[in-house]
Motif scaffolding. Sequence first.
Motif, short mmCIF file in Angstrom:
data_model
loop_
_atom_site.label_atom_id
_atom_site.label_comp_id
_atom_site.label_asym_id
_atom_site.label_seq_id
_atom_site.Cartn_x
_atom_site.Cartn_y
_atom_site.Cartn_z
N PRO A 26 0.98 -1.11 -0.15
CA PRO A 26 0.01 0.11 -0.02
C PRO A 26 0.88 1.33 -0.11
CG PRO A 26 -0.60 -1.58 1.67
CD PRO A 26 0.54 -2.17 1.15
N ALA A 27 0.26 2.36 -0.47
CA ALA A 27 1.26 3.44 -0.74
C ALA A 27 1.13 3.90 0.84
CB ALA A 27 0.04 4.76 -1.36
N PRO A 28 2.52 4.49 1.45
CA PRO A 28 2.60 5.06 2.71
C PRO A 28 1.58 6.32 2.93
CG PRO A 28 4.87 4.60 1.36
CD PRO A 28 3.59 4.71 0.49
N ALA A 29 1.67 6.37 3.98
CA ALA A 29 0.42 7.55 4.49
C ALA A 29 0.83 8.96 3.81
CB ALA A 29 0.43 7.48 6.04
N ALA A 30 1.95 9.16 3.99
CA ALA A 30 2.47 10.56 3.40
C ALA A 30 2.29 10.61 1.94
CB ALA A 30 3.70 10.90 3.79
N ASP A 31 2.38 9.63 1.30
CA ASP A 31 2.33 9.48 -0.14
C ASP A 31 0.83 9.72 -0.55
OD1 ASP A 31 4.92 9.46 -0.34
OD2 ASP A 31 5.18 7.35 -1.20
N GLY A 32 0.12 8.78 -0.14
CA GLY A 32 -1.20 8.75 -0.22
C GLY A 32 -2.09 10.06 0.09
N MET A 33 -1.60 10.68 1.23
CA MET A 33 -2.36 11.87 1.51
C MET A 33 -1.85 13.05 0.61
SD MET A 33 -4.58 11.37 3.76
CE MET A 33 -5.09 13.04 3.86
N ALA A 34 -0.67 13.15 0.15
CA ALA A 34 -0.13 13.94 -0.79
C ALA A 34 -1.14 13.88 -2.27
CB ALA A 34 1.35 13.75 -1.21
N MET A 35 -1.53 12.79 -2.61
CA MET A 35 -2.43 12.51 -3.59
C MET A 35 -3.63 13.00 -3.48
SD MET A 35 -3.01 11.82 -6.79
CE MET A 35 -1.46 11.07 -7.25
N LEU A 36 -4.12 12.79 -1.93
CA LEU A 36 -5.51 13.18 -1.75
C LEU A 36 -5.41 14.74 -1.87
CD1 LEU A 36 -6.82 10.82 0.98
CD2 LEU A 36 -6.92 10.46 -1.55
N GLN A 37 -4.52 15.19 -1.36
CA GLN A 37 -4.38 16.64 -1.63
C GLN A 37 -4.48 17.28 -3.14
OE1 GLN A 37 -1.44 18.85 0.95
NE2 GLN A 37 -0.88 20.17 -0.72
N ARG A 38 -3.85 16.64 -3.97
CA ARG A 38 -3.88 16.92 -5.47
C ARG A 38 -5.45 16.88 -5.87
NH1 ARG A 38 -0.22 13.74 -9.21
NH2 ARG A 38 -1.30 15.39 -10.58
N VAL A 39 -6.01 15.58 -5.33
CA VAL A 39 -7.41 15.43 -5.79
C VAL A 39 -8.19 16.69 -5.15
CG1 VAL A 39 -9.43 14.04 -4.96
CG2 VAL A 39 -7.54 12.66 -5.58
N ASP A 40 -8.16 16.86 -3.94
CA ASP A 40 -9.03 18.19 -3.53
C ASP A 40 -8.65 19.63 -4.35
OD1 ASP A 40 -10.20 16.63 -1.75
OD2 ASP A 40 -8.85 17.34 -0.16
N THR A 41 -7.22 19.57 -4.53
CA THR A 41 -6.84 20.94 -5.31
C THR A 41 -7.54 20.84 -6.72
OG1 THR A 41 -4.84 21.17 -4.07
CG2 THR A 41 -4.87 22.10 -6.39
N ALA A 42 -7.50 19.64 -7.43
CA ALA A 42 -8.17 19.32 -8.67
C ALA A 42 -9.48 19.74 -8.71
CB ALA A 42 -7.97 17.98 -9.37
N ARG A 43 -10.26 19.50 -7.60
CA ARG A 43 -11.64 19.75 -7.56
C ARG A 43 -11.81 21.30 -7.55
NH1 ARG A 43 -12.46 15.63 -3.36
NH2 ARG A 43 -13.15 13.50 -4.22
N VAL A 44 -11.21 22.03 -6.55
CA VAL A 44 -10.97 23.20 -6.51
C VAL A 44 -10.77 24.30 -7.69
CG1 VAL A 44 -10.16 25.25 -5.13
CG2 VAL A 44 -10.58 23.38 -4.06
N GLN A 45 -10.02 23.70 -8.30
CA GLN A 45 -9.30 24.07 -9.69
C GLN A 45 -10.30 23.78 -10.84
OE1 GLN A 45 -5.32 23.09 -9.95
NE2 GLN A 45 -4.81 25.00 -8.45
N GLY A 46 -11.43 22.98 -10.64
CA GLY A 46 -12.08 22.54 -11.65
C GLY A 46 -11.48 21.62 -12.80
N SER A 47 -10.52 20.92 -12.35
CA SER A 47 -9.70 20.00 -13.22
C SER A 47 -9.52 18.58 -12.83
CB SER A 47 -8.33 20.86 -13.40
OG SER A 47 -7.58 20.66 -12.20
#
Length: 213
Positions: A26-47
Motif C-alpha cells: 500500500p502507498a505510505p500515509a504521506a504519499d497517499g495523503m499527498a495525492m488526496l491533496q492533489r485530488v482536492d486541489t483538482a476539484r477546487v481548480q475545476g480540473s
Amino acid sequence: MTSRVLTCLLLSVLCALPALGARPVPAPAADGMAMLQRVDTARVQGSPSTLRTELDARQAKAPKDPMPRVYRAFLALPSDESFAEFKALAVVYPENPWPHVGLGLVYVRWGMLKDAAAPLETARKAVPGFAPALWADGLRLQAEGKPAEAEARLREALAKLDIPRFRTDLALLLAGRPGGAAEARALLVRSVKDWPEQPEALQVLSKLAREAG
C-alpha cells in the motif's frame, strides 16, 4: 443498496480479479495523503478530468497496483461509483488500509455514521497507527457530535503526520469551540501557507483574524 451500486460493485470486483495473485505494498500515509491533496486541489481548480487521465495512465502502466483505482475513487467521492470501487478493493486487498479509509469517508459523507466505524477500524488494524485512518475516524466522531473525542483523534493523526489536511481539519474543529480560536488560527496559517487551494480554510482564517482585531 441500489441496483446501480450493485452493478458498479460487481464490475469493480471483476476488474480487480486479475490482481488476486499479487500483493502490492500500500502507498505510505504521506504519499497517499499527498495525492488526496492533489485530488482536492483538482476539484477546487475545476480540473478533475486532468488528474483522472493521469491516474488512468498510471493504472495502464501498472495494472496490478490498486492505488490508481483507489485515487480515482477518492476523486469521485462521495458517489455510488466510489462506494462500489472502495468496497471491491477492500475485498480484494483487505490488507491495504486505503480502500477501508475511503469506504469510511463515503459513509461519513452520506451521514451513515454507524456504518463508517467498521471500515475505519479495519484500516487501523491493517496498519496500526495509520494516520489517514485516525484522521478519517476523527471526522466520523466530529459528525457524530463528539468534539472532544474527535479532537483527540485528529491530534493523534497530526502527531503522526504533520500535513496541511490534518492541520486544517483540527483547526476547523477548534475554531468552533470556546478558547480554540488562537490555536486554530496558528494551524490555519501554517496549513494555507503549504496548501493555498483551501477555500474554507481561507474563509475561516479571515474570520478569525477579523475577530482577533
